[in-house]
Design a protein around this motif. Structure first.
Motif, PDB file in Angstrom:
ATOM      1  N   ARG A 181      -5.783  -9.647   7.202  1.00  0.00           N
ATOM      2  CA  ARG A 181      -5.931  -8.247   6.893  1.00  0.00           C
ATOM      3  C   ARG A 181      -7.315  -7.691   7.114  1.00  0.00           C
ATOM      4  NH1 ARG A 181      -4.091  -9.143   1.441  1.00  0.00           N
ATOM      5  NH2 ARG A 181      -3.329 -10.963   2.388  1.00  0.00           N
ATOM      6  N   MET A 224      -5.776 -14.301  -4.147  1.00  0.00           N
ATOM      7  CA  MET A 224      -5.529 -12.689  -3.659  1.00  0.00           C
ATOM      8  C   MET A 224      -4.673 -12.594  -2.575  1.00  0.00           C
ATOM      9  SD  MET A 224      -8.242 -10.125  -2.009  1.00  0.00           S
ATOM     10  CE  MET A 224      -8.110 -11.445  -0.444  1.00  0.00           C
ATOM     11  N   GLN A 276      -2.207 -14.421  -1.869  1.00  0.00           N
ATOM     12  CA  GLN A 276      -0.735 -14.656  -2.653  1.00  0.00           C
ATOM     13  C   GLN A 276      -0.240 -13.461  -3.358  1.00  0.00           C
ATOM     14  OE1 GLN A 276       0.677 -17.718  -1.774  1.00  0.00           O
ATOM     15  NE2 GLN A 276      -1.262 -17.966  -0.596  1.00  0.00           N
ATOM     16  N   ILE A 277      -0.949 -12.598  -3.580  1.00  0.00           N
ATOM     17  CA  ILE A 277      -0.332 -11.521  -4.468  1.00  0.00           C
ATOM     18  C   ILE A 277      -0.613 -10.391  -3.791  1.00  0.00           C
ATOM     19  CG2 ILE A 277      -0.579 -12.675  -6.754  1.00  0.00           C
ATOM     20  CD1 ILE A 277      -3.057 -11.120  -7.023  1.00  0.00           C
ATOM     21  N   SER A 278      -1.122  -9.858  -2.708  1.00  0.00           N
ATOM     22  CA  SER A 278      -1.299  -8.689  -2.076  1.00  0.00           C
ATOM     23  C   SER A 278      -1.711  -8.935  -0.636  1.00  0.00           C
ATOM     24  CB  SER A 278      -2.688  -8.104  -2.772  1.00  0.00           C
ATOM     25  OG  SER A 278      -2.911  -6.887  -2.090  1.00  0.00           O
ATOM     26  N   VAL A 279      -1.211  -7.569   0.032  1.00  0.00           N
ATOM     27  CA  VAL A 279      -1.674  -7.478   1.382  1.00  0.00           C
ATOM     28  C   VAL A 279      -2.451  -6.295   1.579  1.00  0.00           C
ATOM     29  CG1 VAL A 279       0.690  -8.266   2.014  1.00  0.00           C
ATOM     30  CG2 VAL A 279       0.300  -6.128   1.858  1.00  0.00           C
ATOM     31  N   ALA A 280      -3.257  -5.927   0.411  1.00  0.00           N
ATOM     32  CA  ALA A 280      -4.225  -4.893   0.444  1.00  0.00           C
ATOM     33  C   ALA A 280      -5.659  -5.439   1.243  1.00  0.00           C
ATOM     34  CB  ALA A 280      -4.615  -4.432  -0.710  1.00  0.00           C
ATOM     35  N   SER A 304      -8.421   1.920   3.601  1.00  0.00           N
ATOM     36  CA  SER A 304      -7.086   2.264   3.045  1.00  0.00           C
ATOM     37  C   SER A 304      -6.680   3.144   3.922  1.00  0.00           C
ATOM     38  CB  SER A 304      -7.544   3.033   1.713  1.00  0.00           C
ATOM     39  OG  SER A 304      -8.189   4.292   1.957  1.00  0.00           O
ATOM     40  N   THR A 348      -5.105   1.571  -1.699  1.00  0.00           N
ATOM     41  CA  THR A 348      -5.998   0.720  -2.412  1.00  0.00           C
ATOM     42  C   THR A 348      -6.511  -0.507  -1.860  1.00  0.00           C
ATOM     43  OG1 THR A 348      -4.154  -0.689  -3.032  1.00  0.00           O
ATOM     44  CG2 THR A 348      -4.494   1.257  -4.561  1.00  0.00           C
ATOM     45  N   TRP A 354      -8.790  -4.442  -2.455  1.00  0.00           N
ATOM     46  CA  TRP A 354      -9.462  -5.399  -3.210  1.00  0.00           C
ATOM     47  C   TRP A 354     -10.717  -5.461  -3.041  1.00  0.00           C
ATOM     48  CZ3 TRP A 354      -7.295  -8.891  -6.822  1.00  0.00           C
ATOM     49  CH2 TRP A 354      -6.206  -8.826  -7.007  1.00  0.00           C
ATOM     50  N   THR A 385      -1.651  -1.463   6.857  1.00  0.00           N
ATOM     51  CA  THR A 385      -2.023  -3.202   5.877  1.00  0.00           C
ATOM     52  C   THR A 385      -0.876  -4.106   6.803  1.00  0.00           C
ATOM     53  OG1 THR A 385      -0.443  -2.472   4.019  1.00  0.00           O
ATOM     54  CG2 THR A 385      -2.896  -2.468   3.709  1.00  0.00           C
ATOM     55  N   ALA A 392       3.364  -8.911   5.147  1.00  0.00           N
ATOM     56  CA  ALA A 392       3.389 -10.042   4.405  1.00  0.00           C
ATOM     57  C   ALA A 392       3.939 -11.446   5.056  1.00  0.00           C
ATOM     58  CB  ALA A 392       3.488 -10.049   2.808  1.00  0.00           C
TER      59      ALA A 392
END
Length: 104
Positions: free
Chosen positions: A61, A28, A30-34, A97, A3, A5, A101, A104
């Motif tokens: 990232r 973003m 703060q909530i994901s490493v994508a 993808s 996945t 963002w 990744t 964190a």
């Protein structure tokens, strides 16, 4: 496939307006490493304020661009930034993808 963002930008981005992108990116982070793809198809103007933000994010990232106009592609090339430009979101998803990744 993984996945990522997608951040769709529209309008002008300079030193006075980049704070909106910075705020969204901070949330973003703060909530994901994508990985992140910036869809620039609706951007009417962007200067080095946006480029600098993208380069800084790339340190945290994988980042890619879709819809970068000639000026943005030139700024990326001249800066030596490792910001790949993709022809569409499907190509970005496939390429980014597959990247590992960051932790964190």
């Amino acid at each position: 496939m993984g996945t990522l963002w997608v951040v769709r930008l529209w309008g002008d981005f300079d030193a006075h307006s980049i704070h909106v992108v910075e705020r969204v990116t901070y949330e973003m982070l703060q909530i994901s490493v994508a990985p992140v793809v910036f869809d620039l198809r609706q951007v009417t103007f962007a200067n080095t304020a946006l480029l600098n933000h993208l380069i800084a994010l790339r340190l945290r990232r994988p980042v890619g661009l879709v819809g970068a106009d000639r000026l943005m592609r030139l700024m990326v090339e001249v800066s030596g930034a490792a910001l790949p430009v993709f022809p569409d979101l499907a190509a970005a998803l496939s390429a980014l993808s597959a990247d590992e990744t960051p932790e964190a």
